[in-house]
Design a protein around this motif. Structure first.
Motif, short mmCIF file in Angstrom:
data_model
loop_
_atom_site.label_atom_id
_atom_site.label_comp_id
_atom_site.label_asym_id
_atom_site.label_seq_id
_atom_site.Cartn_x
_atom_site.Cartn_y
_atom_site.Cartn_z
N GLU A 246 -34.66 38.24 -20.00
CA GLU A 246 -34.12 37.63 -21.31
C GLU A 246 -34.89 36.36 -21.66
O GLU A 246 -35.78 35.85 -20.84
N LEU A 247 -34.63 35.81 -22.75
CA LEU A 247 -35.31 34.61 -23.17
C LEU A 247 -34.90 33.38 -22.80
O LEU A 247 -33.63 32.91 -22.94
N LEU A 248 -35.75 32.52 -22.27
CA LEU A 248 -35.59 30.93 -21.89
C LEU A 248 -36.18 30.12 -22.92
O LEU A 248 -37.41 30.28 -22.89
N VAL A 249 -35.65 29.32 -23.46
CA VAL A 249 -36.11 28.33 -24.35
C VAL A 249 -36.47 26.98 -23.40
O VAL A 249 -35.69 26.45 -22.66
N VAL A 250 -37.64 26.62 -23.49
CA VAL A 250 -38.16 25.18 -22.88
C VAL A 250 -38.64 24.37 -24.05
O VAL A 250 -39.18 24.59 -24.77
N THR A 251 -37.92 23.31 -23.89
CA THR A 251 -38.36 21.81 -24.69
C THR A 251 -39.08 21.01 -23.93
O THR A 251 -39.67 21.30 -22.98
N GLU A 252 -39.39 20.12 -24.61
CA GLU A 252 -40.42 18.93 -24.04
C GLU A 252 -39.34 18.34 -22.69
O GLU A 252 -40.25 17.98 -21.67
N ASP A 253 -38.23 18.41 -22.95
CA ASP A 253 -37.48 17.56 -21.62
C ASP A 253 -36.24 18.16 -21.20
O ASP A 253 -35.44 17.77 -20.36
N ASP A 254 -36.02 19.65 -21.66
CA ASP A 254 -35.02 20.18 -21.18
C ASP A 254 -35.44 21.84 -21.20
O ASP A 254 -36.44 22.23 -21.63
N ALA A 255 -34.33 22.63 -20.84
CA ALA A 255 -34.56 24.32 -20.85
C ALA A 255 -33.07 24.69 -21.01
O ALA A 255 -32.03 24.12 -20.61
N PHE A 256 -33.13 26.02 -21.67
CA PHE A 256 -31.71 26.58 -21.68
C PHE A 256 -32.00 28.09 -21.89
O PHE A 256 -32.86 28.33 -22.55
N TRP A 257 -31.08 29.08 -21.44
CA TRP A 257 -31.07 30.33 -21.69
C TRP A 257 -30.76 30.56 -23.33
O TRP A 257 -29.89 29.95 -23.81
N LEU A 258 -31.58 31.34 -23.95
CA LEU A 258 -31.18 31.47 -25.43
C LEU A 258 -29.88 32.19 -25.77
O LEU A 258 -29.38 31.73 -26.69
N ASP A 259 -29.28 32.70 -24.72
CA ASP A 259 -27.96 33.41 -25.04
C ASP A 259 -27.22 33.88 -23.83
O ASP A 259 -27.83 34.16 -22.83
N ASP A 260 -26.02 33.35 -23.98
CA ASP A 260 -25.01 33.64 -22.53
C ASP A 260 -24.22 34.72 -23.00
O ASP A 260 -23.57 35.34 -22.17
N ASP A 261 -24.07 35.27 -24.12
CA ASP A 261 -23.49 36.64 -24.34
C ASP A 261 -23.99 37.96 -24.18
O ASP A 261 -24.40 38.55 -25.12
N LEU A 262 -24.56 38.07 -23.02
CA LEU A 262 -25.34 39.25 -22.60
C LEU A 262 -24.47 40.09 -21.46
O LEU A 262 -23.74 39.42 -20.70
N PRO A 263 -24.80 41.13 -21.37
CA PRO A 263 -24.17 42.15 -20.46
C PRO A 263 -23.98 41.76 -19.03
O PRO A 263 -22.99 41.68 -18.43
N HIS A 264 -25.26 41.33 -18.57
CA HIS A 264 -25.34 41.14 -17.08
C HIS A 264 -24.59 39.81 -16.66
O HIS A 264 -24.19 39.58 -15.63
N VAL A 265 -24.70 38.73 -17.87
CA VAL A 265 -23.84 37.60 -17.62
C VAL A 265 -22.30 37.98 -17.38
O VAL A 265 -21.84 37.11 -16.71
N HIS A 266 -21.93 38.76 -18.51
CA HIS A 266 -20.61 38.99 -18.43
C HIS A 266 -20.02 39.72 -17.07
O HIS A 266 -19.02 39.49 -16.55
N ARG A 267 -20.87 40.70 -16.55
CA ARG A 267 -20.70 41.39 -15.51
C ARG A 267 -20.46 40.55 -14.25
O ARG A 267 -19.61 40.48 -13.61
N TRP A 268 -21.43 39.56 -14.20
CA TRP A 268 -21.50 38.63 -12.98
C TRP A 268 -20.30 37.45 -13.08
O TRP A 268 -19.89 37.36 -12.10
N ARG A 269 -19.85 37.23 -14.26
CA ARG A 269 -18.77 36.39 -14.37
C ARG A 269 -17.57 37.03 -14.02
O ARG A 269 -16.68 36.53 -13.46
N ALA A 270 -17.40 38.44 -14.39
CA ALA A 270 -16.17 39.10 -13.99
C ALA A 270 -16.33 39.16 -12.40
O ALA A 270 -14.93 39.54 -11.96
N ALA A 271 -17.18 39.36 -12.05
CA ALA A 271 -17.32 39.74 -10.40
C ALA A 271 -16.96 38.42 -9.71
O ALA A 271 -16.48 38.60 -8.70
#
Length: 271
Positions: A246-271
């Motif tokens: 998946e896509l990771l956004v990198v800024t000059e002083d931070d970073a974040f995953w572009l989206d948390d509404d993804l199938p593997h994220v939901h699967r891991w949270r449910a587990a």
């Protein structure tokens, strides 16, 4: 760095790519071949507006999900290998729409497979780990090696080291609209290869690389922009593999995953 409108467009395409992968995965059954699954994903995405490819869809079944005995690039191409009950699979696609790019990896298993479930659990730890290290401004080289060390601690094997360039990730930018929309080597869009070529030259002149691996070319802090990140784990016996991409956004002083509404994220949270 992309603006908010651009990020929204990248996010929409990434979600579309995952929707296509979920659609195809929901219809997998014994006897379906890798070629059939990859072709189905390509047709679905093109019906939904995809107009070019960073790379066309791939599908890997069984021990091929761990890239077992892969030696040459053509082994990554889909084969006639057919799915069986309990067999793991990976769908991987990088569509382009209006110049925007997504690159996703979708792992699953046809029915129950305890080895795959444990591997997927171990894979889940790497999403937060990678983000934390990027936010701490560790060099890409250091992060690659830290991920490799975590994989070894888990008793797993690093399978992204088998990718061309041994990459765990690569830079993603908009593809210039215009020019022929051709797929070469049965894999990559021609416009993609041209963009990669320009980025390689530009980044090397600045002492960086658009390819994220463990060598000296990646011994620099995270470069601002979008990065497709794809940790890929395998079992020690080489029979099961699993990844996310998946896509990771990198800024000059931070970073974040572009989206948390993804199938593997939901699967891991449910587990």
């Amino acid at each position: 760095m992309s603006n908010r409108v651009d990020l929204d467009r990248f996010r929409e395409l990434q979600r579309l790519a995952y929707q296509g992968a979920e659609h195809v995965a929901s219809r997998l059954e014994p006897g379906v071949s890798e070629r059939m699954a990859a072709a189905a994903l390509r047709r679905w995405l093109e019906r939904h507006g995809v107009d070019d490819w960073f790379h066309v869809p791939f599908a890997w079944f069984g021990e091929r999900t761990a890239f077992r005995n892969f030696r040459i690039p053509t082994q990554f191409l889909p084969t006639g290998r057919r799915l069986e009950p309990g067999m793991p699979y990976v769908l991987d696609a990088a569509p382009v729409m209006d110049g925007y790019v997504a690159d996703i990896g979708f792992s699953g298993c046809l029915g129950g497979n305890a080895a795959w479930t444990r591997l997927d659990r171990d894979l889940s730890a790497h999403r937060a780990h990678i983000l934390d290290l990027v936010r701490r401004r560790r060099t890409f080289q250091d992060i690659y090696r830290a991920v490799d060390e975590r994989i070894k601690e888990q008793g797993r094997t690093n399978r992204h080291q088998v990718y061309p360039g041994r990459v765990i990730g690569h830079r993603v930018d908009r593809i210039r609209v215009g020019g022929p929309r051709l797929v070469v080597f049965d894999s990559f869009g021609l416009r993609t290869l041209r963009t990669i070529g320009r980025e390689l030259v530009k980044e090397r002149l600045e002492g960086r690389s658009p390819l994220w691996a463990g060598g000296r070319a990646s011994a620099h802090p995270p470069t601002p922009g979008l990065w497709a990140v794809e940790p890929h784990l395998g079992t020690e016996d080489g029979t099961v593999g699993a990844k996310f991409e998946e896509l990771l956004v990198v800024t000059e002083d931070d970073a974040f995953w572009l989206d948390d509404d993804l199938p593997h994220v939901h699967r891991w949270r449910a587990a």
